[in-house]
Design an enzyme around this catalytic site. Structure first.
Site, PDB file in Angstrom:
ATOM      1  N   HIS A   1       0.530  -1.200   0.148  1.00  0.00           N
ATOM      2  CA  HIS A   1      -0.071  -0.115   0.049  1.00  0.00           C
ATOM      3  C   HIS A   1       0.715   1.222  -0.220  1.00  0.00           C
ATOM      4  O   HIS A   1       0.308   2.343  -0.360  1.00  0.00           O
ATOM      5  CB  HIS A   1      -1.052  -0.013   1.206  1.00  0.00           C
ATOM      6  CG  HIS A   1      -2.176   1.047   1.054  1.00  0.00           C
ATOM      7  ND1 HIS A   1      -2.290   1.847   0.062  1.00  0.00           N
ATOM      8  CD2 HIS A   1      -3.138   0.827   1.904  1.00  0.00           C
ATOM      9  CE1 HIS A   1      -3.181   2.411   0.313  1.00  0.00           C
ATOM     10  NE2 HIS A   1      -3.965   2.181   1.360  1.00  0.00           N
TER      11      HIS A   1
ATOM     12  N   ASP B   1     -11.239  -9.068 -16.725  1.00  0.00           N
ATOM     13  CA  ASP B   1     -11.450 -10.330 -17.548  1.00  0.00           C
ATOM     14  C   ASP B   1     -10.041 -10.895 -17.871  1.00  0.00           C
ATOM     15  O   ASP B   1      -9.457 -10.212 -18.856  1.00  0.00           O
ATOM     16  CB  ASP B   1     -12.505 -10.284 -18.628  1.00  0.00           C
ATOM     17  CG  ASP B   1     -12.867 -11.597 -19.383  1.00  0.00           C
ATOM     18  OD1 ASP B   1     -12.161 -12.547 -19.221  1.00  0.00           O
ATOM     19  OD2 ASP B   1     -13.344 -11.421 -20.459  1.00  0.00           O
TER      20      ASP B   1
END
Length: 461
Positions: free
Chosen positions: A180, A400
């Site tokens: 992060h 995808d």
């Protein structure tokens, strides 16, 4: 304590549903454009948070072999890292104590991403993606992602990105742990979409390239004195030892979200600025959590939004800015006032705080941090806090890799504290929203029985 794949070792034996079968390192297909990547002030507050964890669940067909899928995704990953090269580096600190991402090795690139392969063939995607039975699913889901309990500070020696591919009975789980201190949610899902694109269409040029000039957002060099170790930082956590927490996923249908927004706005005068979907749903969650916590009327409750500052800084940064460009935006009130007022009261507080966080407020926050850098604890959000750390605007269900949309997207346990919320757009793209919420057990038990939260009745107030 770091737990490598979600389960500790008990009695000398790993207690796990998921078995890791192999590890590898994936390198970028091309060298980085620059020798180093300096971290900006926006990045630094997260150095003592933990790796963000995201889990994507996909169904596959019997004809789609796990080994073939993983091979193609590794190839796509190597290509994607050529564009998102900071993820393939390690953290470094120069003689002035400023942080940066580096690529070691005089004879070539020696960074890379850790990739694990695992198997849990008795576990079904269908089971994990379905609504309900959250308690049973959460422990399994946590095993599908690496680096549980690993602080971003460990990025000096660990990869900044680790990925676990797990073979399931009817599909595959992709668990990602991302440092992060190097990127925020917007950049995370930008990377994920490009990785998916390159896995589907190898050797193509991504449609949306990242911008790596972090100095364009803030060029101040900030010396940072780091703790001796993650354990040393955890030992001085003013919020005390970690509490027992219960994560749950609540799905709000599109018509519920729409009616909630309309109801919040129905009490406003015509000239007033309308509340957004985010503000309306957040106020609904804030009120419900405050009820579940049984707060006294005089108890103060805070709400924090980790807001994207790309369009708020001056000059504005593009959405493709790669890194952290977020700041926590706070508001608060007495619980009695929040619950005793119309629901639009909470939405109004959120709207006012968000609107006030303009470029001047952002600069003021940066100036304050640079004058007195602080090592935060991820649970420093505030008293009786609810905090939102993700956005339903992220196109998480459009990732995808060549075998369709995810059946479900979840977060791991890292960086979750009492009141932490992740919002995801619903899978069908119809305006529904998934609310991933973490609370202490007693409060969660009450929330799960709160019909006003689960099935709100809409009326103008």
């Amino acid at each position: 304590m770091a737990i490598e794949n979600g389960k500790p070792i008990e009695n000398g034996k790993p207690q796990s549903t998921v078995k890791v079968t192999g590890t590898a390192t994936v390198q970028p297909t091309k060298k980085p454009e620059a020798a180093t990547c300096p971290l900006a002030t926006f990045d630094l507050p997260y150095i003592t948070f933990y790796y963000n964890q995201k889990i994507l669940l996909y169904k596959t067909t019997p004809e789609q072999q796990f080994s073939d899928i993983v091979s193609k995704m590794k190839d796509g990953l190597a290509e994607a890292l050529g564009y998102f090269y900071p993820l393939a580096g390690r953290l470094g600190q120069d003689e002035e104590k400023a942080l940066y991402v580096k690529w070691d090795g005089e004879e070539g690139f020696e960074g890379g991403v850790e990739v694990l392969e695992a198997v849990a063939e008795g576990v079904e995607v269908t089971e994990l993606a379905a609504e309900g039975n959250e308690a049973e699913k959460n422990s399994i889901i946590q095993e599908l992602v690496p680096y549980t309990g690993v602080m971003n500070l460990e990025g000096f020696k660990r990869p900044l990105l680790a990925i676990q591919f797990t073979k399931l009975k009817d599909g595959i789980a992709i668990g990602c742990a991302l440092n992060h201190a190097v990127l925020d949610g917007n950049s995370t899902w930008h990377f994920m979409s490009v990785w998916a694109e390159l896995s589907r269409t190898p050797s193509s040029t991504p449609t949306d390239l990242p911008m790596h000039n972090r100095l364009a957002a803030r060029s101040t060099r900030v010396p940072l004195t780091l703790p001796a170790s993650p354990a040393a930082h955890e030992a001085v956590d003013p919020n005390g030892p970690a509490k027992l927490l219960v994560p749950r996923l609540f799905h709000f249908k599109a018509d519920t979200v729409s009616q909630l927004k309309s109801s919040m706005n129905s009490s406003l005068p015509p000239e007033a600025k309308p509340f957004s979907t985010f503000q309306s749903l957040s106020a609904h969650i804030w009120r419900a959590v405050s009820r579940a916590r049984s707060l006294a009327p005089t108890d103060i409750t805070a709400f924090a939004v980790f807001g994207d500052c790309r369009s708020r800084v001056d000059p504005p940064m593009p959405s493709s800015y790669f890194g952290n460009l977020i700041q926590a935006i706070f508001t608060g009130t007495a619980a009695g006032l929040l619950l005793g007022s119309p629901p639009s009261y909470g939405a109004g507080l959120l709207q006012a705080a968000i609107d006030a966080h303009d470029s001047k407020a952002i600069i003021k926050r940066l100036d304050e941090y640079e004058a007195a850098p602080k090592l935060f604890h991820y649970s420093d959000a505030g008293m009786n806090c609810v905090a939102v750390g993700s956005s339903p605007r992220f196109k998480v269900y459009e990732v995808d890799f060549g075998f369709g949309r995810p059946e479900r997207v979840r977060s791991g346990s890292n960086n979750k504290f009492d009141g932490m919320v992740y919002l995801y757009s619903g899978r069908d793209g119809d305006g529904s929203i998934d609310v991933e919420l973490t609370l202490q057990p007693e409060a969660m038990e009450k929330l799960e029985k709160d019909e006003e939260f689960l099935n709100p009745v809409f009326s103008a107030k």
